[in-house]
Design a protein around this motif. Structure first.
Motif, PDB file in Angstrom:
ATOM      1  N   GLY A 196       0.814  -1.184   0.000  1.00 25.86           N
ATOM      2  CA  GLY A 196       0.000   0.000   0.000  1.00 25.86           C
ATOM      3  C   GLY A 196       0.858   1.249   0.000  1.00 25.86           C
ATOM      4  O   GLY A 196       2.095   1.211   0.016  1.00 25.86           O
ATOM      5  N   LYS A 197       0.190   2.423  -0.008  1.00 21.10           N
ATOM      6  CA  LYS A 197       0.903   3.690  -0.093  1.00 21.10           C
ATOM      7  C   LYS A 197       1.758   3.941   1.140  1.00 21.10           C
ATOM      8  O   LYS A 197       2.930   4.306   1.046  1.00 21.10           O
ATOM      9  N   LYS A 198       1.141   3.757   2.321  1.00 21.34           N
ATOM     10  CA  LYS A 198       1.898   3.971   3.552  1.00 21.34           C
ATOM     11  C   LYS A 198       3.027   2.959   3.705  1.00 21.34           C
ATOM     12  O   LYS A 198       4.122   3.293   4.150  1.00 21.34           O
ATOM     13  N   GLY A 199       2.781   1.733   3.336  1.00 25.19           N
ATOM     14  CA  GLY A 199       3.818   0.705   3.461  1.00 25.19           C
ATOM     15  C   GLY A 199       4.997   0.975   2.563  1.00 25.19           C
ATOM     16  O   GLY A 199       6.147   0.766   2.945  1.00 25.19           O
ATOM     17  N   ARG A 200       4.722   1.447   1.352  1.00 26.07           N
ATOM     18  CA  ARG A 200       5.840   1.749   0.457  1.00 26.07           C
ATOM     19  C   ARG A 200       6.683   2.900   1.002  1.00 26.07           C
ATOM     20  O   ARG A 200       7.906   2.911   0.875  1.00 26.07           O
ATOM     21  N   GLY A 201       6.027   3.916   1.623  1.00 23.70           N
ATOM     22  CA  GLY A 201       6.795   5.014   2.218  1.00 23.70           C
ATOM     23  C   GLY A 201       7.664   4.547   3.363  1.00 23.70           C
ATOM     24  O   GLY A 201       8.813   4.960   3.502  1.00 23.70           O
ATOM     25  N   ILE A 202       7.114   3.688   4.202  1.00 26.21           N
ATOM     26  CA  ILE A 202       7.886   3.167   5.328  1.00 26.21           C
ATOM     27  C   ILE A 202       9.077   2.361   4.838  1.00 26.21           C
ATOM     28  O   ILE A 202      10.193   2.474   5.355  1.00 26.21           O
ATOM     29  N   CYS A 203       8.847   1.539   3.825  1.00 23.75           N
ATOM     30  CA  CYS A 203       9.948   0.732   3.266  1.00 23.75           C
ATOM     31  C   CYS A 203      11.034   1.617   2.692  1.00 23.75           C
ATOM     32  O   CYS A 203      12.231   1.361   2.872  1.00 23.75           O
ATOM     33  N   CYS A 204      10.653   2.712   2.008  1.00 24.68           N
ATOM     34  CA  CYS A 204      11.640   3.620   1.421  1.00 24.68           C
ATOM     35  C   CYS A 204      12.475   4.288   2.506  1.00 24.68           C
ATOM     36  O   CYS A 204      13.696   4.370   2.393  1.00 24.68           O
ATOM     37  N   VAL A 205      11.805   4.761   3.557  1.00 23.34           N
ATOM     38  CA  VAL A 205      12.526   5.416   4.642  1.00 23.34           C
ATOM     39  C   VAL A 205      13.493   4.457   5.329  1.00 23.34           C
ATOM     40  O   VAL A 205      14.625   4.806   5.662  1.00 23.34           O
ATOM     41  N   THR A 206      13.052   3.239   5.529  1.00 18.94           N
ATOM     42  CA  THR A 206      13.918   2.249   6.169  1.00 18.94           C
ATOM     43  C   THR A 206      15.157   1.967   5.339  1.00 18.94           C
ATOM     44  O   THR A 206      16.278   1.897   5.855  1.00 18.94           O
ATOM     45  N   TRP A 207      14.980   1.839   4.030  1.00 21.24           N
ATOM     46  CA  TRP A 207      16.130   1.573   3.174  1.00 21.24           C
ATOM     47  C   TRP A 207      17.071   2.774   3.095  1.00 21.24           C
ATOM     48  O   TRP A 207      18.283   2.607   2.952  1.00 21.24           O
ATOM     49  N   VAL A 208      16.534   3.975   3.167  1.00 17.23           N
ATOM     50  CA  VAL A 208      17.400   5.153   3.208  1.00 17.23           C
ATOM     51  C   VAL A 208      18.255   5.144   4.468  1.00 17.23           C
ATOM     52  O   VAL A 208      19.457   5.444   4.434  1.00 17.23           O
ATOM     53  N   ALA A 209      17.652   4.784   5.598  1.00 13.77           N
ATOM     54  CA  ALA A 209      18.407   4.690   6.845  1.00 13.77           C
ATOM     55  C   ALA A 209      19.489   3.617   6.762  1.00 13.77           C
ATOM     56  O   ALA A 209      20.627   3.822   7.201  1.00 13.77           O
ATOM     57  N   VAL A 210      19.137   2.476   6.176  1.00 15.62           N
ATOM     58  CA  VAL A 210      20.122   1.398   6.034  1.00 15.62           C
ATOM     59  C   VAL A 210      21.256   1.816   5.108  1.00 15.62           C
ATOM     60  O   VAL A 210      22.439   1.557   5.377  1.00 15.62           O
ATOM     61  N   ALA A 211      20.928   2.493   4.000  1.00 15.54           N
ATOM     62  CA  ALA A 211      21.974   2.960   3.076  1.00 15.54           C
ATOM     63  C   ALA A 211      22.869   3.992   3.743  1.00 15.54           C
ATOM     64  O   ALA A 211      24.095   4.006   3.534  1.00 15.54           O
ATOM     65  N   SER A 212      22.301   4.870   4.563  1.00 13.97           N
ATOM     66  CA  SER A 212      23.106   5.870   5.270  1.00 13.97           C
ATOM     67  C   SER A 212      24.048   5.212   6.264  1.00 13.97           C
ATOM     68  O   SER A 212      25.221   5.601   6.380  1.00 13.97           O
ATOM     69  N   VAL A 213      23.546   4.217   6.972  1.00 12.86           N
ATOM     70  CA  VAL A 213      24.406   3.496   7.918  1.00 12.86           C
ATOM     71  C   VAL A 213      25.521   2.765   7.182  1.00 12.86           C
ATOM     72  O   VAL A 213      26.671   2.715   7.641  1.00 12.86           O
ATOM     73  N   THR A 214      25.218   2.197   6.018  1.00 10.92           N
ATOM     74  CA  THR A 214      26.252   1.535   5.217  1.00 10.92           C
ATOM     75  C   THR A 214      27.320   2.523   4.766  1.00 10.92           C
ATOM     76  O   THR A 214      28.524   2.232   4.814  1.00 10.92           O
ATOM     77  N   LEU A 215      26.890   3.717   4.327  1.00  9.19           N
ATOM     78  CA  LEU A 215      27.857   4.751   3.956  1.00  9.19           C
ATOM     79  C   LEU A 215      28.715   5.147   5.141  1.00  9.19           C
ATOM     80  O   LEU A 215      29.926   5.372   5.000  1.00  9.19           O
ATOM     81  N   CYS A 216      28.123   5.218   6.313  1.00  8.74           N
ATOM     82  CA  CYS A 216      28.885   5.548   7.514  1.00  8.74           C
ATOM     83  C   CYS A 216      29.930   4.473   7.819  1.00  8.74           C
ATOM     84  O   CYS A 216      31.054   4.788   8.208  1.00  8.74           O
ATOM     85  N   CYS A 217      29.560   3.210   7.633  1.00  8.02           N
ATOM     86  CA  CYS A 217      30.524   2.118   7.869  1.00  8.02           C
ATOM     87  C   CYS A 217      31.677   2.181   6.879  1.00  8.02           C
ATOM     88  O   CYS A 217      32.840   1.934   7.234  1.00  8.02           O
ATOM     89  N   VAL A 218      31.385   2.529   5.620  1.00  4.60           N
ATOM     90  CA  VAL A 218      32.455   2.699   4.634  1.00  4.60           C
ATOM     91  C   VAL A 218      33.390   3.838   5.043  1.00  4.60           C
ATOM     92  O   VAL A 218      34.624   3.741   4.950  1.00  4.60           O
ATOM     93  N   ALA A 219      32.796   4.948   5.497  1.00  7.35           N
ATOM     94  CA  ALA A 219      33.610   6.071   5.958  1.00  7.35           C
ATOM     95  C   ALA A 219      34.481   5.683   7.147  1.00  7.35           C
ATOM     96  O   ALA A 219      35.630   6.116   7.258  1.00  7.35           O
ATOM     97  N   ILE A 220      33.951   4.861   8.031  1.00  7.92           N
ATOM     98  CA  ILE A 220      34.737   4.422   9.193  1.00  7.92           C
ATOM     99  C   ILE A 220      35.934   3.594   8.746  1.00  7.92           C
ATOM    100  O   ILE A 220      37.046   3.739   9.278  1.00  7.92           O
ATOM    101  N   GLY A 221      35.732   2.715   7.762  1.00  2.00           N
ATOM    102  CA  GLY A 221      36.865   1.945   7.234  1.00  2.00           C
ATOM    103  C   GLY A 221      37.926   2.849   6.639  1.00  2.00           C
ATOM    104  O   GLY A 221      39.133   2.645   6.849  1.00  2.00           O
ATOM    105  N   ILE A 222      37.508   3.868   5.884  1.00  5.02           N
ATOM    106  CA  ILE A 222      38.466   4.832   5.324  1.00  5.02           C
ATOM    107  C   ILE A 222      39.182   5.578   6.449  1.00  5.02           C
ATOM    108  O   ILE A 222      40.387   5.851   6.367  1.00  5.02           O
ATOM    109  N   GLY A 223      38.445   5.902   7.515  1.00  7.24           N
ATOM    110  CA  GLY A 223      39.061   6.616   8.626  1.00  7.24           C
ATOM    111  C   GLY A 223      40.119   5.794   9.341  1.00  7.24           C
ATOM    112  O   GLY A 223      41.175   6.321   9.708  1.00  7.24           O
ATOM    113  N   PHE A 224      39.855   4.517   9.539  1.00 11.46           N
ATOM    114  CA  PHE A 224      40.868   3.661  10.170  1.00 11.46           C
ATOM    115  C   PHE A 224      42.134   3.582   9.318  1.00 11.46           C
ATOM    116  O   PHE A 224      43.256   3.626   9.841  1.00 11.46           O
ATOM    117  N   TYR A 225      41.956   3.474   7.999  1.00 13.42           N
ATOM    118  CA  TYR A 225      43.132   3.422   7.118  1.00 13.42           C
ATOM    119  C   TYR A 225      43.906   4.734   7.151  1.00 13.42           C
ATOM    120  O   TYR A 225      45.137   4.747   7.230  1.00 13.42           O
TER     121      TYR A 225
END
Length: 534
Positions: free
Chosen positions: A101-130
């Motif tokens: 449904g409409k609300k479910g698709r919005g929730i799914c999109c927001v969740t994936w944006v949060a997951v993608a942001s956290v993944t980008l943060c983990c990549v940045a952390i790896g670069i920072g350690f190096y």
């Protein structure tokens, strides 16, 4: 034909030249030169302007997050009454997880944006350690080279001190005794006095050799009443614990001391490395627990991680500002380090520019500034050796009592010549120039690369935390307000208010069903099914 040893060289890297070419503006927005003058207020203004760019980016991030918060708090609150029927339709057509449904698709999109942001943060952390590791390696190479150079300078001071001390002992002891013994023989007395005069000449010549006479040593010499020709001996030790000068006021000594610089840099690098490790661990903990909070739908965990995410956002933009200023200043220094060293009063105080240029450049056609002093000292020592040989052949037969004093002078002379040859080798520019080039490579290659990776880490982590703070309110709205699943997996009604509970189907006892069925001679099967399905 023996191969010629090549002199190590240094040239600025590509990243150093790129960062050095960045335009510079002062606080009045006027263009400034990119010459490394750290004590100049105009140059410090350019670094402040560059570091303030991260503050502007922080303000933009705050405005973006604030706009998303206003969107979720105000706009969605007004849409609740108007879209209640649509939400009911979405809930009726959705599955048990609420992602259709409409609300479910919005929730799914927001969740994936949060997951993608956290993944980008983990990549940045790896670069920072190096990057943190690269910067630490560069600083380790820099401090090791400075300690090695300090060890060389301490060894030079020790050899000069031992040579002067030995010659002074020979003048005040055995040579004085020989003069008393040879009083009746003018040729032997003249040879002895020539040895004494030549020894004094060597003492004066070696006393003029000075790469960096410390103010502390000078103060100690004045307090002890030692003449200007004497040098306080320094005992050389392994480079890891080479003698260093640590002024009581904490300021840079004049002239510059490699040991003091190495000690200061090691302490500061330890704090810098530990600070970045703690910052990286903070970012990693925030990212992992945000994922855990999204998976478990734990509101309290997301509240805590949101507060830490705000802290990490401020730290990321702040560290980016410091890294930007440091990278630009380091690129200016690494573009032409020799000019800064030659023009800096901390380096050339007590040391001539010719001496500094000789050790910094170390060209094949460059002559040592100590060449004349060393040549005259070598000739004087050779003449002393000649006079002692003549006395050994001719004087001992007439003055046998002078043999002991003569042997002592010869022993001191042999020790002095051995020290002198080691001094000539240490005063050659190849050793100190190699330490200088190694220190530049550690600082301007590995250190610069590490700072660039740390700058990239700070930028990516700041973007990631901005996106996380924008997406968390949407993910928050997707969480159920109250638990809606019982222990056996069926919908539970105990925790719901009475207005939201649905009526259970009616129940009938067997007697009621019999009585109801007996009143009708021909029961309607369809009516019975409808009755039970109410």
């Amino acid at each position: 034909m023996a191969a010629m040893t090549t002199v190590p060289s240094y040239s600025p890297s590509l990243w150093v030249r790129v960062c050095h070419a960045l335009p510079r503006l002062d606080l009045t927005m006027q263009m400034r030169d990119n010459i490394f003058i750290p004590d100049s207020w105009e140059y410090q203004q350019t670094l402040l302007v560059l570091s303030s760019l991260s503050a502007i980016a922080l303000v933009v991030s705050l405005l973006v997050v604030l706009s998303f918060l206003i969107h979720y708090c105000c706009c969605h609150r007004g849409d609740r009454g108007e879209g209640s029927e649509e939400e009911e339709e979405d809930e009726d057509g959705s599955t048990g997880h609420g992602y259709s449904g409409k609300k479910g698709r919005g929730i799914c999109c927001v969740t994936w944006v949060a997951v993608a942001s956290v993944t980008l943060c983990c990549v940045a952390i790896g670069i920072g350690f190096y990057g943190n590791s690269e910067a630490n390696d560069g600083m380790y190479q820099l401090t090791s080279s400075l300690l090695t150079a300090n060890y060389t300078l301490a060894s030079i001071d020790l050899l000069i001190s031992d040579t002067i001390t030995g010659l002074q002992l020979s003048v005040s002891g055995p040579l004085s005794t020989m003069e008393e013994l040879f009083t009746g023989s003018k040729p032997f007395l003249v040879s002895t006095r020539n040895c004494r005069r030549l020894s004094d000449n060597v003492i004066n010549l070696l006393s003029s050799i000075s790469l960096a006479q410390s103010g502390i040593d000078a103060g100690m010499a004045n307090d002890s009443g030692v003449s200007g020709a004497s040098i306080i001996p320094l005992t050389p030790v392994p480079p890891s614990v080479a003698p260093t000068m640590v002024p009581t006021n904490g300021l840079m000594p004049s002239p510059f001391s490699p040991g003091w610089a190495a000690n200061t840099l090691m302490v500061n690098e330890d704090y810098r490395w530990l600070s970045y490790v703690l910052l990286l661990l903070l970012d990693l903990i925030v990212c992992l627990f945000i994922l855990l909070g999204l998976a478990k739908q734990a509101r309290w965990l997301l509240i805590l991680m949101t507060v830490l995410a705000w802290l990490a956002l401020f730290l990321s933009w702040g560290s980016l500002g410091l890294e930007t200023a440091t990278v630009v200043a380091l690129s200016d220094f690494c573009t032409d380090p020799n000019t800064f060293v030659l023009n800096s009063t901390n380096f050339n105080t007590g040391t001539s520019s010719d001496v500094l240029d000789y050790y910094l450049s170390c060209g094949r056609r460059m002559n040592s500034p100590f060449q004349q002093v060393l040549t005259q000292s070598q000739r004087a020592l050779s003449n002393i050796h000649t006079h002692l040989s003549n006395l050994d052949r001719n004087a001992l037969t007439q003055f046998p009592k002078a043999e002991k004093s003569l042997r002592e002078v010869q022993q001191i002379l042999n020790s002095t010549e051995g020290n002198f040859h080691q001094l000539v080798a240490l005063l050659n520019c190849r050793g100190l120039n190699k330490d200088y080039i190694d220190s530049l490579k550690g600082l301007c290659y590995d250190g610069m690369e590490g700072l660039l990776y740390l700058s990239l880490y700070s930028f990516l982590s700041a973007l990631a935390f901005t996106a996380i703070l924008c997406s968390l309110p949407g993910a928050w709205r997707s969480f159920p307000r109250t638990p809606n699943v019982s222990s056996n997996g069926n919908p539970g009604y105990e925790s719901l208010p009475l207005t939201e509970r649905q009526s259970p189907p009616p129940s009938y006892s067997p007697s009621m069903l019999t009585g109801y069925g007996g009143g009708q001679s021909h029961p309607n099967p369809a009516h019975s099914r409808n009755l039970y399905s109410r």
